[in-house]
Design an enzyme around this catalytic site. Structure first.
Site, PDB file in Angstrom:
ATOM      1  N   THR A 121     115.258 -96.169  11.596  1.00 20.08           N
ATOM      2  CA  THR A 121     115.894 -94.854  11.663  1.00 20.08           C
ATOM      3  C   THR A 121     116.444 -94.521  10.281  1.00 20.08           C
ATOM      4  O   THR A 121     117.319 -95.226   9.774  1.00 20.08           O
ATOM      5  CB  THR A 121     117.038 -94.888  12.697  1.00 20.08           C
ATOM      6  OG1 THR A 121     116.498 -95.336  13.943  1.00 20.08           O
ATOM      7  CG2 THR A 121     117.675 -93.518  12.863  1.00 20.08           C
ATOM      8  N   PHE A 152     112.004 -95.291  19.582  1.00 20.39           N
ATOM      9  CA  PHE A 152     112.906 -94.803  20.637  1.00 20.39           C
ATOM     10  C   PHE A 152     113.166 -95.846  21.716  1.00 20.39           C
ATOM     11  O   PHE A 152     113.685 -95.508  22.773  1.00 20.39           O
ATOM     12  CB  PHE A 152     112.322 -93.534  21.277  1.00 20.39           C
ATOM     13  CG  PHE A 152     112.372 -92.341  20.357  1.00 20.39           C
ATOM     14  CD1 PHE A 152     113.491 -91.518  20.320  1.00 20.39           C
ATOM     15  CD2 PHE A 152     111.327 -92.068  19.498  1.00 20.39           C
ATOM     16  CE1 PHE A 152     113.552 -90.433  19.458  1.00 20.39           C
ATOM     17  CE2 PHE A 152     111.374 -90.976  18.633  1.00 20.39           C
ATOM     18  CZ  PHE A 152     112.482 -90.158  18.614  1.00 20.39           C
ATOM     19  N   LYS A 154     114.708 -98.697  24.083  1.00 18.70           N
ATOM     20  CA  LYS A 154     116.090 -98.951  24.494  1.00 18.70           C
ATOM     21  C   LYS A 154     116.243-100.455  24.686  1.00 18.70           C
ATOM     22  O   LYS A 154     115.417-101.069  25.365  1.00 18.70           O
ATOM     23  CB  LYS A 154     116.391 -98.230  25.825  1.00 18.70           C
ATOM     24  CG  LYS A 154     116.148 -96.725  25.747  1.00 18.70           C
ATOM     25  CD  LYS A 154     116.423 -96.037  27.062  1.00 18.70           C
ATOM     26  CE  LYS A 154     115.315 -96.153  28.098  1.00 18.70           C
ATOM     27  NZ  LYS A 154     113.979 -95.646  27.698  1.00 18.70           N
ATOM     28  N   CYS A 263     122.795 -98.494  17.443  1.00 17.40           N
ATOM     29  CA  CYS A 263     122.162 -97.210  17.116  1.00 17.40           C
ATOM     30  C   CYS A 263     123.096 -96.009  17.218  1.00 17.40           C
ATOM     31  O   CYS A 263     123.362 -95.360  16.209  1.00 17.40           O
ATOM     32  CB  CYS A 263     120.945 -97.000  18.011  1.00 17.40           C
ATOM     33  SG  CYS A 263     119.644 -98.179  17.626  1.00 17.40           S
TER      34      CYS A 263
HETATM   35  N1  LIG Z   1     117.870-101.862  18.207  1.00 18.55           N
HETATM   36  C1  LIG Z   1     117.480-100.742  18.767  1.00 18.55           C
HETATM   37  O1  LIG Z   1     117.659-100.524  19.971  1.00 18.55           O
HETATM   38  C2  LIG Z   1     116.786 -99.682  17.968  1.00 18.55           C
HETATM   39  C3  LIG Z   1     116.121 -98.645  18.637  1.00 18.55           C
HETATM   40  C4  LIG Z   1     115.487 -97.663  17.895  1.00 18.55           C
HETATM   41  C5  LIG Z   1     115.553 -97.696  16.504  1.00 18.55           C
HETATM   42  N2  LIG Z   1     116.232 -98.704  15.886  1.00 18.55           N
HETATM   43  C6  LIG Z   1     116.238 -98.708  14.412  1.00 18.55           C
HETATM   44  O2  LIG Z   1     115.285 -99.671  13.964  1.00 18.55           O
HETATM   45  C7  LIG Z   1     115.765-100.346  12.802  1.00 18.55           C
HETATM   46  C8  LIG Z   1     115.838-101.846  13.061  1.00 18.55           C
HETATM   47  O3  LIG Z   1     116.786-102.057  14.082  1.00 18.55           O
HETATM   48  P1  LIG Z   1     116.945-103.486  14.805  1.00 18.55           P
HETATM   49  O4  LIG Z   1     117.995-103.315  15.826  1.00 18.55           O
HETATM   50  O5  LIG Z   1     115.606-103.983  15.180  1.00 18.55           O
HETATM   51  O6  LIG Z   1     117.494-104.351  13.574  1.00 18.55           O
HETATM   52  P2  LIG Z   1     117.895-105.886  13.567  1.00 18.55           P
HETATM   53  O7  LIG Z   1     119.149-105.974  12.792  1.00 18.55           O
HETATM   54  O8  LIG Z   1     117.831-106.456  14.947  1.00 18.55           O
HETATM   55  O9  LIG Z   1     116.706-106.570  12.732  1.00 18.55           O
HETATM   56  C9  LIG Z   1     116.438-106.252  11.418  1.00 18.55           C
HETATM   57  C10 LIG Z   1     115.706-107.434  10.796  1.00 18.55           C
HETATM   58  O10 LIG Z   1     115.242-107.052   9.501  1.00 18.55           O
HETATM   59  C11 LIG Z   1     115.304-108.175   8.662  1.00 18.55           C
HETATM   60  N3  LIG Z   1     115.221-107.752   7.252  1.00 18.55           N
HETATM   61  C12 LIG Z   1     116.167-107.167   6.476  1.00 18.55           C
HETATM   62  N4  LIG Z   1     115.671-106.923   5.240  1.00 18.55           N
HETATM   63  C13 LIG Z   1     114.382-107.342   5.237  1.00 18.55           C
HETATM   64  C14 LIG Z   1     113.348-107.361   4.270  1.00 18.55           C
HETATM   65  N5  LIG Z   1     113.544-106.889   3.028  1.00 18.55           N
HETATM   66  N6  LIG Z   1     112.141-107.885   4.619  1.00 18.55           N
HETATM   67  C15 LIG Z   1     111.923-108.373   5.852  1.00 18.55           C
HETATM   68  N7  LIG Z   1     112.883-108.378   6.826  1.00 18.55           N
HETATM   69  C16 LIG Z   1     114.087-107.880   6.510  1.00 18.55           C
HETATM   70  C17 LIG Z   1     116.610-108.837   9.046  1.00 18.55           C
HETATM   71  O11 LIG Z   1     116.663-110.201   8.638  1.00 18.55           O
HETATM   72  C18 LIG Z   1     116.578-108.675  10.580  1.00 18.55           C
HETATM   73  O12 LIG Z   1     115.997-109.797  11.215  1.00 18.55           O
HETATM   74  C19 LIG Z   1     117.095 -99.694  12.463  1.00 18.55           C
HETATM   75  O13 LIG Z   1     116.879 -98.644  11.560  1.00 18.55           O
HETATM   76  C20 LIG Z   1     117.559 -99.137  13.793  1.00 18.55           C
HETATM   77  O14 LIG Z   1     118.410 -98.032  13.661  1.00 18.55           O
HETATM   78  C21 LIG Z   1     116.829 -99.705  16.577  1.00 18.55           C
END
Ligand SMILES: NC(=O)c1ccc[n+]([C@@H]2O[C@H](COP(=O)([O-])OP(=O)(O)OC[C@H]3O[C@@H](n4cnc5c(N)ncnc54)[C@H](O)[C@@H]3O)[C@@H](O)[C@H]2O)c1
Length: 457
Positions: A121, A152, A154, A263
């Protein structure tokens, strides 16, 4: 296709595994070597229903691999998905540095033309900035096109959401990119077209708009619930009356302890920071955020007014994750409420089917004033109140007589109180067991006089 997903978190691991399940060859990359070691040892680093089986099946089939960097033949991938975190910076604006770092890695690794798909995001304009960074660097020698494809899913139903998405939002500048992504997602749309195609900027904004609109509904219901407490109205009746209007609908209209997770809180803030940066005040987003911040304080006051001074008293929490079916406690209402109650002198004893360890980690600085227990009823022993904060199924039909037996009554000599932070219990059933019932936005209900406690323990 040969695909790479960067970031093995909730989004990256579900996306990478889901794409492998569809038959693609997938490499999931994360900078955290601990995460890769866990996966190599068969440990799934996050809890998400259905995910562990899917990961194992696709690993065994040789379609899913994990590594800390891209190696051959994945330097000749068809698409690179960026699913790394975009946490709030010190001022609340989204920090996209991890996205830009991954873009650099892709630019210096890719050996054949490919798509760079931004699933994280990100604020409007980030995909253009990523494209400019890639094009401006010394490398690549190959054409890379950046597209926006916000996620998107959840948490708690992420696997299901991957295979049956409500919609797939794509923002691309070229027909070629659009067609490639349509082809990639075609197996998820056998029952009908779900793709919303636009330009990258509209696609980026769609994600923030959707999350903020949902958060707005929650915050508005929470403000109404507070007004119900002040006026004697009942939020259940208000919700039903309001939600029966087809233009409004009944979903996502529940008062509770406030929204949390990784989020909504950060995306609402990122949206109003984006507005400020462009000279467009996003007043609805700001108010949504403020109302949410106040909800934990409101709940702490509800607990305090129910049981009197909190100094030294234990409060039991059932539910620590920000929602059921996840182990995620990021921005969880349980943490905010715990801090508010601790500030008033209370102690916390929490239980959660999956998130207890993460909660304990997040509250470690409070030492023995915060404890977690393995068995739900054990949290109640000696506590002055039970607060339900996450509506896990296992809490939906508890033994209220057992709760009554284990909780202590307040000094006021009244029956022990349960605070139903999710409005899932039936007040009549709770009070029949000799407990007081306090929901969110509903009047307190006392037990019938013959069920009230006769003596304090
Ligand atoms: N969690 C949700 O429900 C959800 C839903 C929709 C969108 N999003 C969006 O998706 C994105 C990721 O969210 P998430 O909850 O999966 O994050 P998260 O924190 O669970 O995981 C992110 C991962 O990225 C890794 N990382 C960081 N820098 C890196 C790099 N340079 N190279 C490789 N790996 C790297 C971290 O070590 C971590 O394991 C965010 O922007 C979030 O807003 C999340």
């Amino acid at each position: 296709m040969r695909l790479v997903a960067f970031g093995i978190g909730y989004v990256g691991l579900v996306t990478g595994t889901g794409l492998a399940e569809l038959g693609h060859d997938v490499l999931c990359v994360d900078i955290d070597p601990g995460r890769i070691r866990q996966l190599e040892d068969g440990i799934i680093p996050i809890y998400e229903p259905g995910l562990a089986d899917l990961v194992r099946r696709n690993e065994r089939a040789g379609r899913l691999r994990f590594a800390t960097r891209v190696t051959a033949p994945f330097d000749e991938a068809d698409a690179y998905f960026i699913a790394v975190g975009t946490p709030p910076g010190p001022d609340g604006a989204a920090d996209v540095s991890a996205v830009l770092a991954v873009a650099d890695t892709i630019a210096t690794t890719a050996k054949k033309p490919a798509l760079v798909v931004v699933k994280s995001t990100v604020p409007v304009g980030t995909c253009d900035a990523v494209q400019a960074q890639i094009d401006g660097g010394k490398k690549p020698s190959v054409a890379l096109e950046v597209v926006s494809n916000p996620e998107f899913l959840k948490e708690g139903t992420a696997v299901q959401d991957f295979f049956r998405p409500d919609r797939i939002v794509l923002g691309a500048r070229s027909d070629g990119a659009r067609e490639m992504l349509r082809a990639l997602y075609a197996p998820l749309q056998l029952s009908g077209e779900r793709v919303v195609v636009s330009d990258p900027r509209s696609s980026e904004l769609t994600k923030y708009a959707a999350n903020t609109m949902l958060a707005m509904r929650v915050s508005f219901m929470n403000e109404l619930a507070r007004l119900c407490h002040a006026t004697g109205a009942d939020i259940h009746a208000v919700r039903l009356g309001v939600g029966s209007d087809a233009r409004i609908g009944k979903r996502f209209l529940y008062a509770g302890p406030g929204y949390g997770g990784s989020c909504f809180p950060k995306d609402v803030q990122a949206l109003f920071h984006l507005g400020r940066a462009h000279g467009v005040p996003m007043r609805m987003a700001e108010a949504t955020h403020l109302a949410n911040e106040e909800q934990a304080e409101f709940l702490a006051r509800v607990v305090e007014s129910a049981i009197g001074p909190l100094d030294g008293r234990a409060i039991a929490f059932w539910g620590l994750a920000f929602k059921p079916e996840t182990d995620d406690v990021r921005e969880s209402p349980s943490i905010k409420l715990a801090k508010a109650l601790l500030a008033k002198g209370a102690r916390i004893v929490g239980h959660d089917p999956e998130a207890a360890k993460n909660f304990a980690g997040a509250m470690a600085s409070y030492g023995d004033r915060v404890k977690v227990v393995d068995r739900d009823y054990d949290a109640l022993d000696g506590a002055h109140a039970l607060v339900l904060l996450t509506e896990w199924r296992s809490y939906r039909a508890p033994n209220f007589a057992e709760i009554r037996k284990r909780l202590r009554p307040s000094d006021k000599g009244a029956a022990p109180i349960v605070v139903d932070g999710r409005n899932v219990w039936r007040a009549s059933e709770v009070v029949r067991a000799g407990l007081r019932y306090q929901g969110i936005g509903v009047p307190v209900v006392d037990p019938p006089p013959n069920r009230a406690p006769t003596a304090q323990r």
